[in-house]
Design a protein around this motif. Structure first.
Motif, short mmCIF file in Angstrom:
data_model
loop_
_atom_site.label_atom_id
_atom_site.label_comp_id
_atom_site.label_asym_id
_atom_site.label_seq_id
_atom_site.Cartn_x
_atom_site.Cartn_y
_atom_site.Cartn_z
N UNK A 116 0.88 -1.39 0.15
CA UNK A 116 -0.17 -0.10 -0.42
C UNK A 116 1.49 1.28 0.07
N UNK A 117 0.15 1.89 -0.74
CA UNK A 117 1.31 3.50 -0.71
C UNK A 117 0.20 4.37 0.32
N UNK A 118 0.87 5.61 0.54
CA UNK A 118 -0.08 7.10 0.79
C UNK A 118 0.56 8.17 0.41
N UNK A 119 -0.27 9.19 1.22
CA UNK A 119 0.56 10.79 1.52
C UNK A 119 -0.19 10.79 2.64
N UNK A 120 0.92 12.44 3.17
CA UNK A 120 0.31 13.24 3.90
C UNK A 120 1.72 12.80 5.32
N UNK A 121 1.65 13.76 6.12
CA UNK A 121 3.11 13.65 7.04
C UNK A 121 3.32 11.92 7.51
N UNK A 122 1.98 11.14 7.80
CA UNK A 122 2.83 9.83 8.29
C UNK A 122 4.06 9.54 6.82
N UNK A 123 5.45 8.69 8.11
CA UNK A 123 6.02 8.47 7.14
C UNK A 123 5.83 6.92 6.10
N UNK A 124 4.58 6.30 6.51
CA UNK A 124 4.36 5.09 6.11
C UNK A 124 4.27 4.99 4.44
N UNK A 125 3.76 6.78 3.71
CA UNK A 125 3.43 6.80 2.82
C UNK A 125 4.89 6.85 1.53
N UNK A 126 6.16 6.49 2.21
CA UNK A 126 7.11 6.14 1.21
C UNK A 126 7.84 4.95 1.52
N UNK A 127 6.51 4.45 2.47
CA UNK A 127 7.54 2.90 3.07
C UNK A 127 8.50 1.75 1.85
N UNK A 128 6.77 2.25 0.92
CA UNK A 128 6.89 1.00 0.48
C UNK A 128 7.95 1.24 -0.54
N UNK A 129 8.60 2.66 -1.19
CA UNK A 129 9.95 2.71 -1.91
C UNK A 129 11.20 2.75 -1.22
N UNK A 130 11.18 2.67 -0.29
CA UNK A 130 11.91 2.53 1.01
C UNK A 130 12.39 1.00 1.14
N UNK A 131 11.24 0.26 1.31
CA UNK A 131 11.49 -1.54 0.67
C UNK A 131 11.80 -2.09 0.01
N UNK A 132 11.55 -1.40 -1.19
CA UNK A 132 11.63 -1.63 -2.26
C UNK A 132 13.23 -1.44 -2.33
N UNK A 133 13.66 -0.32 -2.42
CA UNK A 133 14.99 0.16 -2.34
C UNK A 133 15.98 -0.76 -1.88
N UNK A 134 15.47 -1.17 -0.57
CA UNK A 134 16.61 -1.90 0.58
C UNK A 134 16.89 -3.67 -0.04
N UNK A 135 15.25 -3.36 -0.18
CA UNK A 135 15.75 -5.15 -0.85
C UNK A 135 16.06 -5.64 -2.15
N UNK A 136 16.20 -4.98 -3.12
CA UNK A 136 17.17 -5.10 -4.13
C UNK A 136 18.39 -5.03 -4.03
N UNK A 137 18.37 -3.72 -2.46
CA UNK A 137 19.82 -3.67 -2.31
C UNK A 137 20.57 -5.12 -1.34
N UNK A 138 19.33 -5.49 -1.26
CA UNK A 138 20.20 -7.01 -0.73
C UNK A 138 20.67 -8.05 -2.32
N UNK A 139 19.65 -7.61 -3.21
CA UNK A 139 19.59 -8.54 -4.59
C UNK A 139 18.66 -9.51 -4.05
N UNK A 140 17.68 -9.07 -3.76
CA UNK A 140 16.05 -9.53 -3.81
C UNK A 140 15.67 -9.35 -5.30
N UNK A 141 14.81 -10.04 -6.01
CA UNK A 141 15.05 -9.88 -7.49
C UNK A 141 13.34 -10.43 -6.95
N UNK A 142 12.55 -8.90 -7.62
CA UNK A 142 10.91 -9.01 -7.51
C UNK A 142 10.38 -7.72 -8.25
#
Lengths: 325, 374
Positions: free
Chosen positions: B73-99
């Motif tokens: 899920x995405x989101x917007x506004x003051x809660x950081x959750x809105x960019x968790x999807x992007x952050x999580x994708x980067x973390x996992x791609x950096x770790x070498x997971x393919x998805x």
């Protein structure tokens, strides 16, 4: 005589009291837990029961403190209560009308607000050690002052130095700086006391209305410097009860009397159970699910008394010999 | 395409049903365990909140099981959750997971947007099948919630707490496996009857409102299983957040069932009249609402460092004073010492019991209190 036994097993100290039928304190034991609660419970019980002729005399047992469950397994408790309730009960019994309880122990501290003898609000600090007894312990060791002299020396100060109390580590560097500058020891000690009090009030007092009468209990209440610092900063008198360091045990003993008068009998396991048994505790990793809970068990002469530490309750519920809250 | 998604309480049951009916192969992450959390902590920034850490752990464990598409899920506004999807994708791609990652943005009020997003995920499904899938998932969600609410009501009231928890857990598994709407109905009836068949105690029941951040309220592994913990102490919990209300308000434009969102936000008005991100506004609104409905106390929970809940926490003190209701706030992170939390919960419950139920303690009754102990 018939007695109610109150036991408070804390992280630093283990306290035992015997109250009589009229809730008068007859015996008390204050000792260090020394990281071995099972031994502390055995020793403490031995000390406090020394003058009694038969275990029939104990009519009820109450346990509190972070080691309350363990104590209840070993002794057979009629009531197991958290420290906040226990301290509230003891203070409101001793000081009817008390509005604020300040309790500072070895590793945590509490602020309890009461009205008409009922707890209205509380706060508990386990995040930062700068507001607890261990902070004072550390700094006393650093200054080579026996902890028992700390408070009296601090109390002689007329001009406390200002020490930052937000963090224990920074307080220490601040204190060393003040030492290098040549301030007298008593002023530095009083500065530490005020730092602790400010830390306590910032941490726990946030948004709470502190009103007199105020009672100050817990091991740290022995320190006169801290009491003076509270009075100075709060601008209100602060009372330290005579048995300030065993108040949790007193509270839970009062509750034990209440519990026994309702149930009509005690769960106390008796003198021999605790004195003659060989208690051992060990733990294992449950492989039932990927949580891998560390399950602790207490054995007496090889027979398991109780399990604890499993999230799902699979082990805890295999035995039903625990006095539940 | 093997699809996975993050855990949040029991929402995996309807989400799985939805994706399955959209003819996607679904690999839900294994249940949240210590390992999930350890993986999440290892690879997430320390100051991020618990939800991000558990999401990361969930995705790693699901990818290990063969998932290759993550729906988040995405989101917007003051809660950081809105960019968790992007952050999580980067973390996992950096770790070498393919998805691949598909981010569903919360549309708020426009059903068509969500519909298009779901459409892009499910390409070989007709419009009719798509609507049917949404409908089925909605029914599953409601079935789950009926059991959740029953447990919240009955757990404090039954004698055998362990038994009712067992029936409930079994019920959820059965609902998860079920594949037809008709069967769903009979399953719910069956388990409701089982739960209601247990014998009741005659204890006095405290009513506590659970308010705060959505993830912490819904996911038991992040909140020390607080609902059951309190239930075992004979406390009936009512939550400020039920998934179906959230879906109805935010995804379906309040069209499926009656919404009390307006009422809640109006209730918050004297204390907070602005959206502060996350569920901070709702936290205050429900606090006032619960107080006015005569609840005995409120417990606010959230992940440590949660900004919207910190804002609400500051205001809650005033609500507590003016609406005359005791409150307690607990923040959770991976370090939460269990002993400390359980002491606080027990002390809070004790406090409410002594406050609300006729005090039977002889030593407290006026006049009997005598002062000397020596």
């Amino acid at each position: 005589m018939q007695y109610y036994l109150g036991v408070d097993i804390g992280s630093v100290s283990s306290n035992f009291v015997l109250l009589d039928e009229k809730l008068k304190l007859q015996e008390k034991v204050y000792m260090r837990t020394n990281g071995n609660p099972v031994e502390a419970i055995k020793k403490g019980y031995y000390k406090i029961s020394n003058n009694m002729t038969s275990d029939k005399l104990i009519r009820g047992v109450g346990c509190t403190g972070s080691g309350r469950t363990l104590a209840s397994i070993l002794l057979g408790a009629d009531i197991v209560k958290n420290e906040i309730t226990a301290h509230g009960i003891a203070a409101s019994y001793l000081y009817p009308g008390v509005r604020t309880i300040i309790e500072i122990g070895g590793q945590d501290s509490k602020l309890i607000i009461l009205k008409d003898e009922v707890i209205q609000d509380f706060a508990m600090n386990t995040v930062c050690a700068a507001g607890t007894g261990s902070f004072i312990d550390q700094q006393a060791a650093r200054l080579n002052i026996p902890i028992s002299d700390f408070g009296d020396t601090a109390a002689t100060s007329s001009q406390a130095v200002r020490i930052a109390g937000r963090c224990g580590v920074f307080a220490e560097s601040d204190m060393i700086h003040k030492q290098q500058m040549g301030y007298p020891v008593s002023d530095i000690l009083m500065g530490l006391c005020e730092a602790l009090v400010r830390n306590y009030l910032n941490n726990l007092g946030k948004g709470k209305k502190i009103e007199a009468p105020i009672v100050f209990q817990g091991g740290v209440a022995a320190n006169k410097g801290i009491k003076l610092a509270f009075e100075k900063i709060l601008k209100m008198p602060v009372d330290v009860p005579e048995y300030y360091n065993v108040m949790g045990a007193v509270g839970v003993a009062i509750l034990a009397k209440e519990a026994v008068s309702k149930s009509g009998k005690t769960n106390f396991r008796g003198h021999n159970f605790i004195q003659t048994g060989d208690f051992a505790s060990n733990s294992f990793e449950c492989k039932g699910c990927p949580n891998y809970c560390e399950v602790a068990m207490i054995k007496r002469d090889g027979k398991v008394l109780a399990y604890s530490g499993d999230k799902c309750g699979k082990w805890e519920t295999t035995l039903h010999n625990l006095a539940v809250v | 395409m093997k699809v996975t998604f993050p855990h949040m309480g029991n929402t995996h049951i309807p989400i799985k049903a939805l994706l399955h009916k959209l003819k996607l192969e679904v690999i839900p992450p294994p249940p949240v365990t210590k390992r999930t959390l350890e993986l999440g902590i290892k690879y997430s920034p320390e100051y991020a909140c618990m939800p991000l850490k558990i999401n990361v752990g969930n995705f790693i464990e699901a990818i290990e099981k063969g998932a290759n598409t993550v729906v988040m899920a995405g989101g917007w506004g003051p809660c950081r959750f809105g960019y968790y999807a992007q952050v999580e994708r980067d973390i996992l791609h950096d770790l070498g997971y393919k998805f691949d990652m598909v981010v569903l943005e919360a549309p708020d009020f426009k059903f068509s947007e969500l519909f298009n997003q779901v459409r892009s995920l499910a390409k070989n499904v007709s419009l009719y099948e798509g609507l049917k899938a949404v409908n089925f998932a909605w029914h599953k969600l409601n079935a789950v919630e009926v059991l959740e609410k029953k447990l919240e009501y009955l757990l404090p009231r039954v004698i055998n707490k362990r038994e009712i928890e067992k029936i409930y857990d079994e019920g959820l598994i059965t609902i998860d496996k079920c594949d037809s709407k008709i069967e769903l109905k009979s399953i719910v009836n069956e388990y409701m009857n089982k739960m209601e068949g247990l014998s009741l105690n005659n204890a006095q029941i405290l009513k506590i409102g659970l308010i705060g951040e959505i993830y912490t309220i819904l996911e038991p592994s992040t909140n020390y299983d607080i609902i059951r913990h309190l239930g075992r102490l004979n406390v009936e919990i009512t939550r400020s957040i039920y998934t179906s209300d959230w879906v109805n308000d935010h995804l379906l434009g309040s069209k499926i069932k009656k919404s009390n969102r307006k009422h809640i936000l109006t209730a918050a008005n004297p204390y907070l009249d602005y959206w502060v991100g996350g569920h901070g506004w709702e936290t205050i609104g429900f606090a006032v609402d619960f107080a006015q409905r005569g609840f005995n106390g409120l417990i606010q929970i959230g992940p440590l460092t949660c900004m919207p809940e910190i804002v609400a926490h500051q205001i809650l003190g005033r609500v507590s004073n003016e609406e005359n209701i005791p409150t307690m706030t607990l923040y959770f992170d991976e370090h939460s010492g269990q002993a400390g939390i359980s002491t606080r919960i027990e002390a809070f419950v004790d406090m409410l019991k002594r406050k609300n139920f006729a005090c039977t303690n002889e030593y407290v009754e006026k006049g009997v209190v005598n002062c000397s102990i020596t």
